[in-house]
Motif scaffolding. Structure first.
Motif, mmCIF file in Angstrom:
data_model
loop_
_atom_site.group_PDB
_atom_site.id
_atom_site.type_symbol
_atom_site.label_atom_id
_atom_site.label_comp_id
_atom_site.label_asym_id
_atom_site.label_seq_id
_atom_site.Cartn_x
_atom_site.Cartn_y
_atom_site.Cartn_z
ATOM 1 N N GLY A 118 0.791 -1.213 0.000
ATOM 2 C CA GLY A 118 0.000 0.000 0.000
ATOM 3 C C GLY A 118 0.826 1.266 0.000
ATOM 4 O O GLY A 118 0.746 2.067 -0.941
ATOM 5 N N PRO A 119 1.637 1.489 1.043
ATOM 6 C CA PRO A 119 2.452 2.710 1.058
ATOM 7 C C PRO A 119 3.364 2.835 -0.151
ATOM 8 O O PRO A 119 3.604 3.935 -0.643
ATOM 9 N N ARG A 120 3.882 1.713 -0.631
ATOM 10 C CA ARG A 120 4.812 1.780 -1.756
ATOM 11 C C ARG A 120 4.121 2.109 -3.070
ATOM 12 O O ARG A 120 4.769 2.359 -4.072
ATOM 13 N N ALA A 121 2.777 2.104 -3.080
ATOM 14 C CA ALA A 121 2.052 2.566 -4.267
ATOM 15 C C ALA A 121 2.096 4.086 -4.370
ATOM 16 O O ALA A 121 1.868 4.649 -5.439
ATOM 17 N N ILE A 122 2.387 4.751 -3.241
ATOM 18 C CA ILE A 122 2.380 6.206 -3.199
ATOM 19 C C ILE A 122 3.765 6.764 -2.915
ATOM 20 O O ILE A 122 4.137 7.806 -3.412
ATOM 21 N N PHE A 123 4.542 6.049 -2.087
ATOM 22 C CA PHE A 123 5.846 6.523 -1.631
ATOM 23 C C PHE A 123 6.940 5.509 -1.933
ATOM 24 O O PHE A 123 6.677 4.313 -2.047
ATOM 25 N N ASP A 124 8.152 5.994 -2.059
ATOM 26 C CA ASP A 124 9.337 5.143 -2.055
ATOM 27 C C ASP A 124 9.919 5.197 -0.647
ATOM 28 O O ASP A 124 10.410 6.244 -0.216
ATOM 29 N N PHE A 125 9.836 4.076 0.075
ATOM 30 C CA PHE A 125 10.320 4.025 1.451
ATOM 31 C C PHE A 125 11.538 3.128 1.552
ATOM 32 O O PHE A 125 11.663 2.134 0.826
ATOM 33 N N GLY A 126 12.414 3.478 2.505
ATOM 34 C CA GLY A 126 13.545 2.623 2.818
ATOM 35 C C GLY A 126 13.116 1.521 3.760
ATOM 36 O O GLY A 126 11.926 1.288 3.978
ATOM 37 N N ASP A 127 14.092 0.832 4.328
ATOM 38 C CA ASP A 127 13.793 -0.277 5.225
ATOM 39 C C ASP A 127 13.093 0.223 6.478
ATOM 40 O O ASP A 127 13.581 1.136 7.152
ATOM 41 N N PRO A 128 11.959 -0.367 6.835
ATOM 42 C CA PRO A 128 11.241 0.073 8.034
ATOM 43 C C PRO A 128 11.933 -0.404 9.307
ATOM 44 O O PRO A 128 12.678 -1.385 9.303
ATOM 45 N N VAL A 129 11.682 0.319 10.383
ATOM 46 C CA VAL A 129 12.164 -0.046 11.708
ATOM 47 C C VAL A 129 10.949 -0.356 12.571
ATOM 48 O O VAL A 129 9.947 0.365 12.521
#
Length: 213
Positions: A118-129
């Motif tokens: 879901g989030p990656r459909a809108i944002f480019d995120f790094g590794d979550p903590v």
């Protein structure tokens, strides 16, 4: 369904019109077992006008009856935006009386974590903590990830989501914060869980590693 996917889809549908959405009063969450007031300076937005479209899209890809029931029962009683570029926050709740079953602590990671689609459909995120912490008798699960809207590397954002199980519902609070101040305001707002008052939703020690025995 996963919480992150649901809330990310909510933001995807709502974001284009949020600037034109008039401020609304935050609905009562007492029936769900918690209280969380929108931080000062944030503008409440009307999630209820967006929720039916979100649920419709989710229903189209639901694979099980339980998943469909979860989608039908979920509520977003609190949602708000602040600043430019905008930061967003929302609280999502799954009432147990509607869902027909009470979740236990072992269900919390699955309810909260899910996939990152879901989030990656809108944002480019790094590794979550990830982290866990306690607020009285309530165990809290939390995730944080840094990233930016797709196509806009110059716009840093932080995704943070904290979840817990209450007597009447499972609840997650989420922010997509455009700056440290917005994240601080989301974390530092007081919350009441099943009648117990806490001065902040997320303590500074939330991501500290727990000692192993």
């Amino acid at each position: 369904m996963t919480v992150r996917y649901f809330l990310a889809l909510f933001l995807l549908i709502a974001a284009p019109s949020l600037a034109q959405t008039p401020a609304v009063s935050s609905p009562s969450t007492e029936d769900l077992g918690f209280a969380y007031r929108i931080p000062a300076g944030w503008d409440a937005i009307d999630a209820q006008s967006t929720l039916p479209e979100v649920k419709k899209r989710q229903m189209e890809t639901a694979k099980t009856d339980d998943e469909k029931k979860e989608i039908a029962c979920v509520q977003i009683p609190i949602s708000a935006r602040h600043g430019a570029p905008p930061s967003f926050l929302a609280a999502m709740a799954l009432p147990f009386d509607c869902f027909g079953q009470i979740m236990t602590e072992k269900d919390l990671p699955g309810f909260a974590e899910g996939s990152s689609e879901g989030p990656r459909a809108i944002f480019d995120f790094g590794d979550p903590v990830y982290g866990t912490y306690s607020m009285g008798s309530h165990k809290m699960w939390i995730e944080r990830a840094k990233g930016n809207p797709k196509g806009h590397p110059e716009m840093p954002y932080t995704l943070e989501i904290a979840c817990s199980l209450l007597k009447k519902s499972a609840v997650c609070w989420m922010t997509v914060a455009s700056d440290d101040q917005a994240l601080k305001e989301f974390e530092g707002t007081a919350v009441t869980l099943d009648g117990d008052f806490f001065t902040e939703l997320v303590p500074a020690t939330a991501f500290d590693k727990k000692p192993t025995s």
